[in-house]
Design a protein around this motif. Structure first.
Motif, PDB file in Angstrom:
ATOM      1  N   CYS A  46       0.851  -1.188   0.000  1.00  0.00           N
ATOM      2  CA  CYS A  46       0.000   0.000   0.000  1.00  0.00           C
ATOM      3  C   CYS A  46       0.894   1.248   0.000  1.00  0.00           C
ATOM      4  O   CYS A  46       1.548   1.550   0.992  1.00  0.00           O
ATOM      5  CB  CYS A  46      -0.911  -0.007   1.226  1.00  0.00           C
ATOM      6  SG  CYS A  46      -1.885   1.514   1.360  1.00  0.00           S
ATOM      7  N   LEU A 100       0.150   4.325   0.258  1.00  0.00           N
ATOM      8  CA  LEU A 100      -0.191   5.322   1.280  1.00  0.00           C
ATOM      9  C   LEU A 100       0.348   4.894   2.651  1.00  0.00           C
ATOM     10  O   LEU A 100       0.847   5.724   3.430  1.00  0.00           O
ATOM     11  CB  LEU A 100      -1.717   5.517   1.347  1.00  0.00           C
ATOM     12  CG  LEU A 100      -2.173   6.618   2.289  1.00  0.00           C
ATOM     13  CD1 LEU A 100      -1.588   7.983   1.914  1.00  0.00           C
ATOM     14  CD2 LEU A 100      -3.707   6.710   2.337  1.00  0.00           C
ATOM     15  N   LEU A 101       0.291   3.611   2.930  1.00  0.00           N
ATOM     16  CA  LEU A 101       0.841   3.112   4.200  1.00  0.00           C
ATOM     17  C   LEU A 101       2.346   3.378   4.245  1.00  0.00           C
ATOM     18  O   LEU A 101       2.896   3.787   5.273  1.00  0.00           O
ATOM     19  CB  LEU A 101       0.551   1.615   4.349  1.00  0.00           C
ATOM     20  CG  LEU A 101       1.142   0.935   5.581  1.00  0.00           C
ATOM     21  CD1 LEU A 101       0.673   1.597   6.867  1.00  0.00           C
ATOM     22  CD2 LEU A 101       0.764  -0.551   5.591  1.00  0.00           C
ATOM     23  N   PHE A 104       2.793   7.027   5.154  1.00  0.00           N
ATOM     24  CA  PHE A 104       2.567   7.320   6.576  1.00  0.00           C
ATOM     25  C   PHE A 104       3.743   6.840   7.440  1.00  0.00           C
ATOM     26  O   PHE A 104       4.144   7.483   8.389  1.00  0.00           O
ATOM     27  CB  PHE A 104       1.281   6.642   7.055  1.00  0.00           C
ATOM     28  CG  PHE A 104       0.021   7.283   6.527  1.00  0.00           C
ATOM     29  CD1 PHE A 104      -0.039   8.654   6.290  1.00  0.00           C
ATOM     30  CD2 PHE A 104      -1.116   6.519   6.267  1.00  0.00           C
ATOM     31  CE1 PHE A 104      -1.198   9.249   5.801  1.00  0.00           C
ATOM     32  CE2 PHE A 104      -2.271   7.106   5.786  1.00  0.00           C
ATOM     33  CZ  PHE A 104      -2.315   8.474   5.548  1.00  0.00           C
ATOM     34  N   ALA A 155      -3.967   4.882  -1.784  1.00  0.00           N
ATOM     35  CA  ALA A 155      -4.404   3.867  -0.828  1.00  0.00           C
ATOM     36  C   ALA A 155      -4.699   2.593  -1.606  1.00  0.00           C
ATOM     37  O   ALA A 155      -5.283   2.636  -2.685  1.00  0.00           O
ATOM     38  CB  ALA A 155      -5.660   4.342  -0.105  1.00  0.00           C
ATOM     39  N   SER A 156      -4.286   1.475  -1.080  1.00  0.00           N
ATOM     40  CA  SER A 156      -4.539   0.206  -1.746  1.00  0.00           C
ATOM     41  C   SER A 156      -5.173  -0.750  -0.720  1.00  0.00           C
ATOM     42  O   SER A 156      -4.476  -1.518  -0.064  1.00  0.00           O
ATOM     43  CB  SER A 156      -3.209  -0.343  -2.275  1.00  0.00           C
ATOM     44  OG  SER A 156      -3.401  -1.599  -2.847  1.00  0.00           O
ATOM     45  N   PRO A 157      -6.503  -0.639  -0.569  1.00  0.00           N
ATOM     46  CA  PRO A 157      -7.163  -1.407   0.498  1.00  0.00           C
ATOM     47  C   PRO A 157      -7.012  -2.915   0.293  1.00  0.00           C
ATOM     48  O   PRO A 157      -7.043  -3.412  -0.837  1.00  0.00           O
ATOM     49  CB  PRO A 157      -8.637  -1.003   0.378  1.00  0.00           C
ATOM     50  CG  PRO A 157      -8.664   0.197  -0.500  1.00  0.00           C
ATOM     51  CD  PRO A 157      -7.444   0.146  -1.357  1.00  0.00           C
ATOM     52  N   LEU A 183      -4.926  -6.171   4.867  1.00  0.00           N
ATOM     53  CA  LEU A 183      -3.967  -5.483   5.737  1.00  0.00           C
ATOM     54  C   LEU A 183      -4.634  -4.338   6.505  1.00  0.00           C
ATOM     55  O   LEU A 183      -4.219  -3.994   7.614  1.00  0.00           O
ATOM     56  CB  LEU A 183      -2.831  -4.945   4.854  1.00  0.00           C
ATOM     57  CG  LEU A 183      -1.645  -4.257   5.503  1.00  0.00           C
ATOM     58  CD1 LEU A 183      -0.831  -5.260   6.316  1.00  0.00           C
ATOM     59  CD2 LEU A 183      -0.755  -3.630   4.430  1.00  0.00           C
ATOM     60  N   CYS A 184      -5.675  -3.750   5.888  1.00  0.00           N
ATOM     61  CA  CYS A 184      -6.350  -2.607   6.523  1.00  0.00           C
ATOM     62  C   CYS A 184      -6.867  -2.966   7.924  1.00  0.00           C
ATOM     63  O   CYS A 184      -6.939  -2.109   8.799  1.00  0.00           O
ATOM     64  CB  CYS A 184      -7.522  -2.125   5.668  1.00  0.00           C
ATOM     65  SG  CYS A 184      -7.056  -1.575   4.025  1.00  0.00           S
ATOM     66  N   CYS A 219      -4.270  -2.014  10.176  1.00  0.00           N
ATOM     67  CA  CYS A 219      -3.573  -0.754   9.910  1.00  0.00           C
ATOM     68  C   CYS A 219      -3.991   0.318  10.914  1.00  0.00           C
ATOM     69  O   CYS A 219      -5.178   0.611  11.083  1.00  0.00           O
ATOM     70  CB  CYS A 219      -3.870  -0.284   8.475  1.00  0.00           C
ATOM     71  SG  CYS A 219      -2.983   1.233   8.060  1.00  0.00           S
ATOM     72  N   ARG A 240      -6.026   3.840   9.579  1.00  0.00           N
ATOM     73  CA  ARG A 240      -7.373   3.890   8.998  1.00  0.00           C
ATOM     74  C   ARG A 240      -8.075   5.238   9.213  1.00  0.00           C
ATOM     75  O   ARG A 240      -8.719   5.751   8.296  1.00  0.00           O
ATOM     76  CB  ARG A 240      -8.234   2.748   9.539  1.00  0.00           C
ATOM     77  CG  ARG A 240      -8.021   1.500   8.717  1.00  0.00           C
ATOM     78  CD  ARG A 240      -8.454   0.251   9.379  1.00  0.00           C
ATOM     79  NE  ARG A 240      -9.784   0.269   9.934  1.00  0.00           N
ATOM     80  CZ  ARG A 240     -10.638  -0.728   9.816  1.00  0.00           C
ATOM     81  NH1 ARG A 240     -10.315  -1.782   9.110  1.00  0.00           N
ATOM     82  NH2 ARG A 240     -11.796  -0.694  10.398  1.00  0.00           N
ATOM     83  N   CYS A 299      -7.099   7.506   6.505  1.00  0.00           N
ATOM     84  CA  CYS A 299      -7.004   6.900   5.176  1.00  0.00           C
ATOM     85  C   CYS A 299      -8.281   7.146   4.369  1.00  0.00           C
ATOM     86  O   CYS A 299      -9.379   6.817   4.826  1.00  0.00           O
ATOM     87  CB  CYS A 299      -6.775   5.395   5.325  1.00  0.00           C
ATOM     88  SG  CYS A 299      -6.811   4.545   3.741  1.00  0.00           S
ATOM     89  N   ALA A 336      -9.490   5.603   1.939  1.00  0.00           N
ATOM     90  CA  ALA A 336     -10.226   4.370   1.625  1.00  0.00           C
ATOM     91  C   ALA A 336     -11.186   3.993   2.751  1.00  0.00           C
ATOM     92  O   ALA A 336     -12.060   3.149   2.577  1.00  0.00           O
ATOM     93  CB  ALA A 336      -9.240   3.227   1.373  1.00  0.00           C
ATOM     94  N   HIS A 337     -11.031   4.648   3.901  1.00  0.00           N
ATOM     95  CA  HIS A 337     -11.897   4.363   5.050  1.00  0.00           C
ATOM     96  C   HIS A 337     -12.550   5.640   5.562  1.00  0.00           C
ATOM     97  O   HIS A 337     -12.864   5.768   6.742  1.00  0.00           O
ATOM     98  CB  HIS A 337     -11.088   3.664   6.156  1.00  0.00           C
ATOM     99  CG  HIS A 337     -10.560   2.341   5.702  1.00  0.00           C
ATOM    100  ND1 HIS A 337     -11.284   1.168   5.794  1.00  0.00           N
ATOM    101  CD2 HIS A 337      -9.398   2.007   5.088  1.00  0.00           C
ATOM    102  CE1 HIS A 337     -10.583   0.171   5.278  1.00  0.00           C
ATOM    103  NE2 HIS A 337      -9.432   0.652   4.840  1.00  0.00           N
TER     104      HIS A 337
HETATM  105  S1  SF4 Z   1      -6.013   1.484   5.924  1.00  0.00           S
HETATM  106 FE1  SF4 Z   1      -5.482   0.088   4.217  1.00  0.00          FE
HETATM  107  S2  SF4 Z   1      -5.528   1.357   2.380  1.00  0.00           S
HETATM  108 FE2  SF4 Z   1      -5.426   2.731   4.151  1.00  0.00          FE
HETATM  109  S3  SF4 Z   1      -3.256   3.143   4.472  1.00  0.00           S
HETATM  110 FE3  SF4 Z   1      -3.761   1.422   5.781  1.00  0.00          FE
HETATM  111  S4  SF4 Z   1      -3.302  -0.391   4.523  1.00  0.00           S
HETATM  112 FE4  SF4 Z   1      -3.416   1.359   3.123  1.00  0.00          FE
END
Ligand code: SF4
Length: 271
Positions: A3, A5-6, A9, A221-223, A226-227, A230, A233, A236, A238-239
């Motif tokens: 991911c 974006l991860l 961060f 973000a690549s959900p 793993l989310c 994470c 979230r 993020c 995606a959430h």
């Molecule tokens: S919640 Fe999922 S998509 Fe968002 S940063 Fe974390 S791993 Fe990536």
């Protein structure tokens, strides 16, 4: 790879993540498996390993501020955590016999620079060298073995280590061995030169993608599953979250250039 974006961060923003009991257990079990080999071979018993757990936990906790209040006085949670660690050690004794092993190196830091200037580095849990000089790279995982579909991902880290060793020492490791304490399984792979050349190409391509992402400030973000684990979230998209602005020196933070796998000792990401 998992991911972007991860990655941002963690590596660019360097936003701290809450320690989890599972990650702390992985770190402590790794430390016990390293220290166990300080003992003479006949003394490397399950009991000896179990007795190392408490002092290693105290050491890791003292060295890592975030772990100081992990159980927050909850004796039951602490006892359950300790039992889980003992189970992992017991399972390891069912897979390998430390009285018959003499690792050449443990928790070894390796670093090499590729022809284009990219520096690769990482920590290898254990290196075994046979009397014939054959090298086995061993990595402990406190989780369960992946399904066949995810084996390639698990092996990428091992091929990365093998590539670094090959470039550093001029010898191709014979065996890459992942030891899954969570499920009692061992995954072995015999790398060939062509594998490691392909890994090198992949690492270079990944690095180019990271530099491109930094230049464009485009961290997608690549959900995935793993989310669930994470910590990021809440920030993020995606959430439903909003990321903070990317630090202005993002490009400097990725330039160096350095690629490393995995996290330094003390933070065991496989857990
Ligand atoms: S919640 Fe999922 S998509 Fe968002 S940063 Fe974390 S791993 Fe990536």
């Amino acid at each position: 790879m998992q991911c972007p974006l991860l990655y941002r961060f963690r590596v660019i923003d360097r936003i701290p993540e809450r320690p989890s009991p599972a990650a702390a257990r992985g770190t402590v079990v790794h430390a016990v498996l390293e220290r166990l080999f300080d003992l003479p071979a006949p003394q490397r018993t399950l009991q000896a390993a179990t007795e190392l757990l408490a002092p290693q936990w105290e050491r890791v906790r003292a060295e890592t501020d975030e772990l100081s209040e992990l159980f927050d006085g909850d004796a039951d949670a602490m006892a359950e955590w300790l039992t889980g660690a003992e189970e992992l050690l017991a399972r390891w004794f069912g897979m390998e016999d430390p009285t018959r092993l003499e690792p050449a190196e443990r928790e070894v830091y390796v670093e090499t620079t590729l022809d284009d200037g990219l520096t690769l580095r990482g920590y290898i849990d254990r290196l075994d060298v046979s009397t014939a000089g054959l090298i086995r790279v061993v990595d402990y995982k406190t989780g369960r073995a992946p399904s066949e579909v995810f084996e390639a991902k698990a092996l990428f880290q091992m091929k990365f280590y093998a590539l670094v060793l090959w470039r550093l020492r001029g010898r191709l490791p014979s065996v890459l061995q992942l030891v899954y304490l969570g499920s009692g399984e061992i995954l072995r792979y015999h790398p060939e030169e062509s594998d490691l050349l392909a890994t090198e190409r992949k690492v270079k391509a990944l690095w180019a993608a990271i530099e491109r992402a930094a230049r464009m400030d485009d961290w997608r973000a690549s959900p995935s599953r793993l989310c669930e684990w994470c910590d990021h979230r809440p920030r993020c998209p995606a959430h439903g979250g909003t990321p903070p602005p990317t630090p202005l020196d993002a490009l400097d933070r990725v330039s160096g250039p350095t690629a490393s796998v995995p996290l330094p000792p003390g933070l065991d990401e496989d857990a």
